[in-house]
Each structure stands twice: as C-alpha cells, then as structure tokens.
Design a protein around this motif. Structure first.
Motif, mmCIF file in Angstrom:
data_model
loop_
_atom_site.group_PDB
_atom_site.id
_atom_site.type_symbol
_atom_site.label_atom_id
_atom_site.label_comp_id
_atom_site.label_asym_id
_atom_site.label_seq_id
_atom_site.Cartn_x
_atom_site.Cartn_y
_atom_site.Cartn_z
ATOM 1 N N ASP A 98 63.128 -7.217 -32.484
ATOM 2 C CA ASP A 98 64.146 -7.432 -33.519
ATOM 3 C C ASP A 98 64.276 -6.169 -34.377
ATOM 4 N N PRO A 99 65.417 -5.476 -34.326
ATOM 5 C CA PRO A 99 65.545 -4.264 -35.140
ATOM 6 C C PRO A 99 65.569 -4.568 -36.633
ATOM 7 N N PHE A 100 65.905 -5.820 -36.975
ATOM 8 C CA PHE A 100 66.131 -6.163 -38.386
ATOM 9 C C PHE A 100 64.903 -6.775 -39.055
ATOM 10 N N LEU A 101 63.741 -6.670 -38.407
ATOM 11 C CA LEU A 101 62.524 -7.252 -38.977
ATOM 12 C C LEU A 101 61.552 -6.130 -39.344
ATOM 13 N N PHE A 102 61.251 -5.999 -40.657
ATOM 14 C CA PHE A 102 60.253 -5.009 -41.083
ATOM 15 C C PHE A 102 58.888 -5.355 -40.474
ATOM 16 N N THR A 103 57.992 -4.373 -40.441
ATOM 17 C CA THR A 103 56.665 -4.641 -39.839
ATOM 18 C C THR A 103 55.889 -5.705 -40.619
ATOM 19 N N ASP A 104 56.263 -5.955 -41.906
ATOM 20 C CA ASP A 104 55.557 -7.008 -42.664
ATOM 21 C C ASP A 104 56.219 -8.371 -42.479
ATOM 22 N N GLY A 105 57.183 -8.459 -41.579
ATOM 23 C CA GLY A 105 57.797 -9.758 -41.269
ATOM 24 C C GLY A 105 58.997 -10.100 -42.138
ATOM 25 N N THR A 106 59.344 -9.250 -43.113
ATOM 26 C CA THR A 106 60.523 -9.558 -43.937
ATOM 27 C C THR A 106 61.785 -9.045 -43.231
ATOM 28 N N GLN A 107 62.901 -9.593 -43.684
ATOM 29 C CA GLN A 107 64.181 -9.332 -43.014
ATOM 30 C C GLN A 107 64.958 -8.193 -43.661
ATOM 31 N N VAL A 108 65.632 -7.428 -42.871
ATOM 32 C CA VAL A 108 66.591 -6.442 -43.374
ATOM 33 C C VAL A 108 67.830 -7.213 -43.843
ATOM 34 N N GLN A 109 68.213 -6.982 -45.128
ATOM 35 C CA GLN A 109 69.337 -7.767 -45.650
ATOM 36 C C GLN A 109 70.517 -6.925 -46.098
ATOM 37 N N THR B 130 55.086 -2.092 -21.348
ATOM 38 C CA THR B 130 56.073 -1.722 -22.365
ATOM 39 C C THR B 130 56.343 -2.864 -23.342
ATOM 40 N N SER B 131 55.938 -4.074 -23.004
ATOM 41 C CA SER B 131 56.175 -5.177 -23.942
ATOM 42 C C SER B 131 55.281 -5.048 -25.187
ATOM 43 N N TRP B 132 54.359 -4.085 -25.187
ATOM 44 C CA TRP B 132 53.553 -3.837 -26.395
ATOM 45 C C TRP B 132 54.196 -2.803 -27.313
ATOM 46 N N LEU B 133 55.232 -2.142 -26.823
ATOM 47 C CA LEU B 133 55.881 -1.158 -27.711
ATOM 48 C C LEU B 133 56.575 -1.899 -28.855
ATOM 49 N N PRO B 134 56.420 -1.425 -30.098
ATOM 50 C CA PRO B 134 57.035 -2.137 -31.227
ATOM 51 C C PRO B 134 58.533 -1.824 -31.373
ATOM 52 N N PHE B 135 59.119 -1.278 -30.345
ATOM 53 C CA PHE B 135 60.559 -0.940 -30.353
ATOM 54 C C PHE B 135 60.986 -0.856 -28.898
ATOM 55 N N ASP B 136 62.256 -0.684 -28.698
ATOM 56 C CA ASP B 136 62.751 -0.265 -27.380
ATOM 57 C C ASP B 136 63.953 0.624 -27.671
ATOM 58 N N HIS B 137 64.623 1.081 -26.635
ATOM 59 C CA HIS B 137 65.609 2.134 -26.917
ATOM 60 C C HIS B 137 66.900 1.648 -27.580
ATOM 61 N N HIS B 138 67.097 0.332 -27.717
ATOM 62 C CA HIS B 138 68.220 -0.124 -28.554
ATOM 63 C C HIS B 138 67.940 0.314 -29.991
ATOM 64 N N MET B 139 66.651 0.433 -30.335
ATOM 65 C CA MET B 139 66.277 0.844 -31.695
ATOM 66 C C MET B 139 66.273 2.362 -31.841
ATOM 67 N N LEU B 140 65.983 3.078 -30.741
ATOM 68 C CA LEU B 140 66.141 4.539 -30.784
ATOM 69 C C LEU B 140 67.614 4.846 -31.079
ATOM 70 N N ALA B 141 68.522 4.182 -30.354
ATOM 71 C CA ALA B 141 69.956 4.370 -30.603
ATOM 72 C C ALA B 141 70.295 3.973 -32.040
ATOM 73 N N GLY B 142 69.643 2.917 -32.519
ATOM 74 C CA GLY B 142 69.929 2.403 -33.870
ATOM 75 C C GLY B 142 69.576 3.389 -34.975
ATOM 76 N N THR C 39 74.107 -2.913 -25.221
ATOM 77 C CA THR C 39 74.689 -4.159 -25.770
ATOM 78 C C THR C 39 73.856 -4.583 -26.983
ATOM 79 N N ALA C 40 72.531 -4.492 -26.839
ATOM 80 C CA ALA C 40 71.648 -4.857 -27.959
ATOM 81 C C ALA C 40 71.822 -3.867 -29.113
ATOM 82 N N ALA C 41 71.924 -2.574 -28.791
ATOM 83 C CA ALA C 41 72.077 -1.560 -29.844
ATOM 84 C C ALA C 41 73.363 -1.771 -30.627
ATOM 85 N N HIS C 42 74.410 -2.171 -29.929
ATOM 86 C CA HIS C 42 75.707 -2.323 -30.590
ATOM 87 C C HIS C 42 75.635 -3.315 -31.754
ATOM 88 N N LYS C 43 74.707 -4.268 -31.648
ATOM 89 C CA LYS C 43 74.589 -5.293 -32.688
ATOM 90 C C LYS C 43 74.194 -4.673 -34.035
#
Ligand code: MCU
Length: 398
Positions: A37-48, A282-294, A322-326
């Motif tokens: 989730d690109p919109f979730l801070f590492t402490d679990g709070t939401q990007v608003q 790779t499922s342990w990476l805390p990001f994926d490339h939709h977030m690099l694009a982000g 498609t995920a990055a576009h969000k």
C-alpha cells in the motif's frame, strides 16, 4: 493558507526530510505478497493529504535506496562547468554542437566529463531540454534541446563485473553503496546547468529519457531528482516500470521473464542488497516499483512499453503501472501519468502509433501547451487488480 498553517506545513516537511519520513530505527520487514500500500506510513497510519504524501515519499525513497538502489552521496565538495562549441560527424555530415564540460572535486579527487548539447535550430531560449542516457531513441520536438549523456562512463554497466567501475566510483570510492542507476549523473548535470545562464537551458522544464537498461535508469533519475519535470522511461521492463512481485508471478505462470534474482546477477543496476530478496523473496520488500514510479508523482511520467519481448515482463509492466497510476489519481492529477504499450516492433525502435501520446506529454509538460495527456493503453496485456491490490485509493486533500 494562513501563516500558522504554512509554518506547520514547513515544519512537517523539514521533519520528514530529516527523519526519512519518520521510519523507526527498529523498522522490520513484513511479508506482503500483494503490491504494498503506497498510502500507508510504516507506523500504520494513513496518508490523507498531499503534504502527507510528500512525507510518505521520503519514507519510500529511503526504503528504496536502503534495499535496492544504494545511496547517492551528498554533492561533491565543488563543481565547475563550462560550455564549448564543437562539432560531431554523422556519416558525411558535420553537425555543430556544444559540450557541457563538468569538473567535480571531492576529498581531493577530481573527475571531468562532458555531456553534449544539441540546441534547437531556431528560437531564443532558455530552451526546455531532454537529458538522454545514451542518446534518445524517441523523437524530441524541434524546439527542445537534447543533452546526450554517456552514462556508462559515469558507472559502467557491462556485466556484474562492472561494479565500482566508472568516474562516479573514482570520485566517491569503489565501496560507495550507490548502484549504477543511482550513480548516473543526471543530478550533477542539472546542478551545472542551474549555475550557467549562458547554457540557455530552462532548468524548470527538463525531461529525462533512455531505453531498455537506460530506461530503467531514466525512471530512477526521475524518481530521485525532483527537478525533473517529465520522466520518459522507454521499454524499461523488469527493474524499471515492472514490479518484482508481478514478474515473479509471470515467471511462475511459465513465461521466461527477467526477475530480481536474475537481474542482480546479470548486471550492476541495483545494489547488492537486492540479493537478500532473491531468489523470489520479493514479497519481503516494503515497496515495489509502483512506488518507485510514485516518487515522481505529481510530476509527469510517461512510461513507454513494448509487448514484443516476453523477457521484459510486459504483463508485469502493465499491472505495475496500473497500480502506480492510482497515486496520481489520489493526488487529483491522473493525466500527469501515462502508460502506452505497443507491440510488433524491435526493441527501442519507437513506433509511429505511440507518437501522439509522446507529443502530448512534451507539449503539455515541456512546452506549456494545454493539451490532453490522458493515455493508458496496452495492445494485449491484462491485470487482475483484486488479486494484487488490497488497498483503497484515498482522495488526498491539498
Ligand atoms: C531491458 O533492459 C535490459 C534487460 O533488463 C537485460 O536483461 C538485457 O540484457 O538487456 C536489456 C537492454 O538493456 O538491452 C539494450
């Protein structure tokens, strides 16, 4: 916005950048088999809000540098540059051009390199410009300058034996964690241009491009340097606009695609830390490339792809973007991010079918023309969103 609101905002931005967006020291990796989730801070709070997003971008950037790209050292102790007129030969033709000559000194060591600038034949400048790793393989509009950078000279990318070779490592030492893509010198070129009115380049209207391995590099350059207005990775594939998790899934479905496991052994585009996530962790990476694009959002990104080469992991690129576009959707600027995927052409041979969207992105973001840049298309790929995305797209307040 009131003065006090402004102060709160500035304060938060400062805290974010000093703290890598507040990633705790004891940050632990958590397995996530979906696209994180690109919109979730590492402490679990939401990007608003869009301010929150800038802060979250600091976190994402830190995580990507830490686990995948290696760190870019601070600016060198000194940087000087000048411009010289010269010529280049194309067959029988002799074409006038200019060299931007850069000297960078750090800890007593000096390196020198040049990028060549091809100015528009007419107009007055300051000109918008496209910085092209290895030269452009897309058409640059006639009113836009092209800056050719031989990025291989800065950090070699021949094979896995290239690690630590190139001018960057002469300057910062062979043990610098920066991978080749982090090391390529787009930021130093912009630093130089910013101090050189005589170069006649509009540094607020810069694009970066490259194809294939250099397309991966262009995406990284746009992600790491906020001064780039428009990022155009071309056929970057795995390690570029594709997502590691999706490429692993594509491979598991029987396609011979490039995965993180292969890429980190093939070449030096990424830092050695990626090896921790190979094979297929790779499922342990805390990001994926939709977030690099982000990291580019809300700035402009046009990702150009090709379905003709399975190795590039075309399905993964389509799903990942498609995920990055969000992210751009959440920021209220979906038209600032485009994806165009075509087939039936050789690698890096830009087809006429994709020209309209490329022209639109140049016109809108480098030439300030109010044209429509809405594009998201593929000739034959599909993406099952519900299988890969378990987060909502927030509507971020400004
Ligand atoms: C598409 O980029 C790379 C690809 O990742 C590599 O596996 C392959 O060896 O080279 C491609 C490339 O850069 O071709 C010019």
């Amino acid at each position: 916005m009131s003065v006090s609101q402004n102060l709160v905002r500035k304060d938060r931005k400062l805290q974010c950048s000093q703290n890598f967006g507040g990633i705790p020291k004891d940050f632990k990796l958590v397995k996530d088999t979906k696209l994180p989730d690109p919109f979730l801070f590492t402490d679990g709070t939401q990007v608003q809000s869009s301010d929150d997003w800038e802060c979250r971008q600091q976190q994402i950037k830190e995580l990507i540098l830490r686990y995948e790209l290696g760190y870019l050292p601070p600016k060198p102790d000194s940087l000087t540059a000048n411009l010289t007129a010269t010529t280049i030969k194309y067959g029988n033709l002799t074409i006038p051009t200019h060299n931007l000559n850069i000297n960078a000194t750090n800890g007593g060591t000096t390196i020198s390199f040049s990028a060549s600038i091809q100015y528009p034949a007419s107009g007055q400048g300051p000109y918008p410009a496209v910085i092209a790793y290895g030269g452009p393989s897309i058409h640059v509009p006639p009113s836009v300058a092209t800056i050719f950078l031989d990025n291989d000279l800065i950090a070699q990318q021949n094979s896995n034996a290239s690690r630590g070779i190139g001018l960057f490592y002469d300057l910062y030492g062979v043990n610098a964690t920066a991978s080749a893509m982090t090391a390529w010198a787009v930021s130093r070129i912009i630093d130089a241009l910013e101090t050189m009115p005589e170069a006649n380049i509009n540094t607020t209207r810069l694009a970066v491009t490259g194809c294939s391995r250099n397309g991966k590099g262009a995406l990284v350059a746009g992600a790491l340097d906020e001064r780039i207005t428009l990022t155009i990775p071309q056929e970057s594939g795995s390690g570029g606009d594709a997502c590691w998790r999706l490429s692993d899934a594509e491979q598991a479905a029987g396609y011979v695609v490039q995965t993180s496991t292969e890429i980190v052994r093939e070449n030096v585009w990424f830092s050695l830390t990626v090896d921790e996530f190979a094979p297929h962790n790779t499922s342990w990476l805390p990001f994926d490339h939709h977030m690099l694009a982000g990291l580019i959002a809300p700035r402009a990104l046009l990702a150009i792809e090709n379905t003709a080469y399975v190795w590039l992991s075309p399905q993964s690129s389509y799903g990942c973007m498609t995920a990055a576009h969000k992210i751009w959707e959440a920021l209220g600027v979906p038209q600032n991010m485009g994806f165009t995927q075509d087939g039936n052409h050789s690698h890096c041979a830009f087809p006429a079918e994709q020209q309209p969207e490329l022209t639109a992105f140049f016109e809108r973001f480098l030439l300030d023309e109010m044209v429509d840049t809405t594009v998201f298309k593929t000739t034959n790929e599909t993406f099952n969103e519900t299988e890969w995305i378990d987060w909502e797209v927030p509507k971020l307040s400004s």
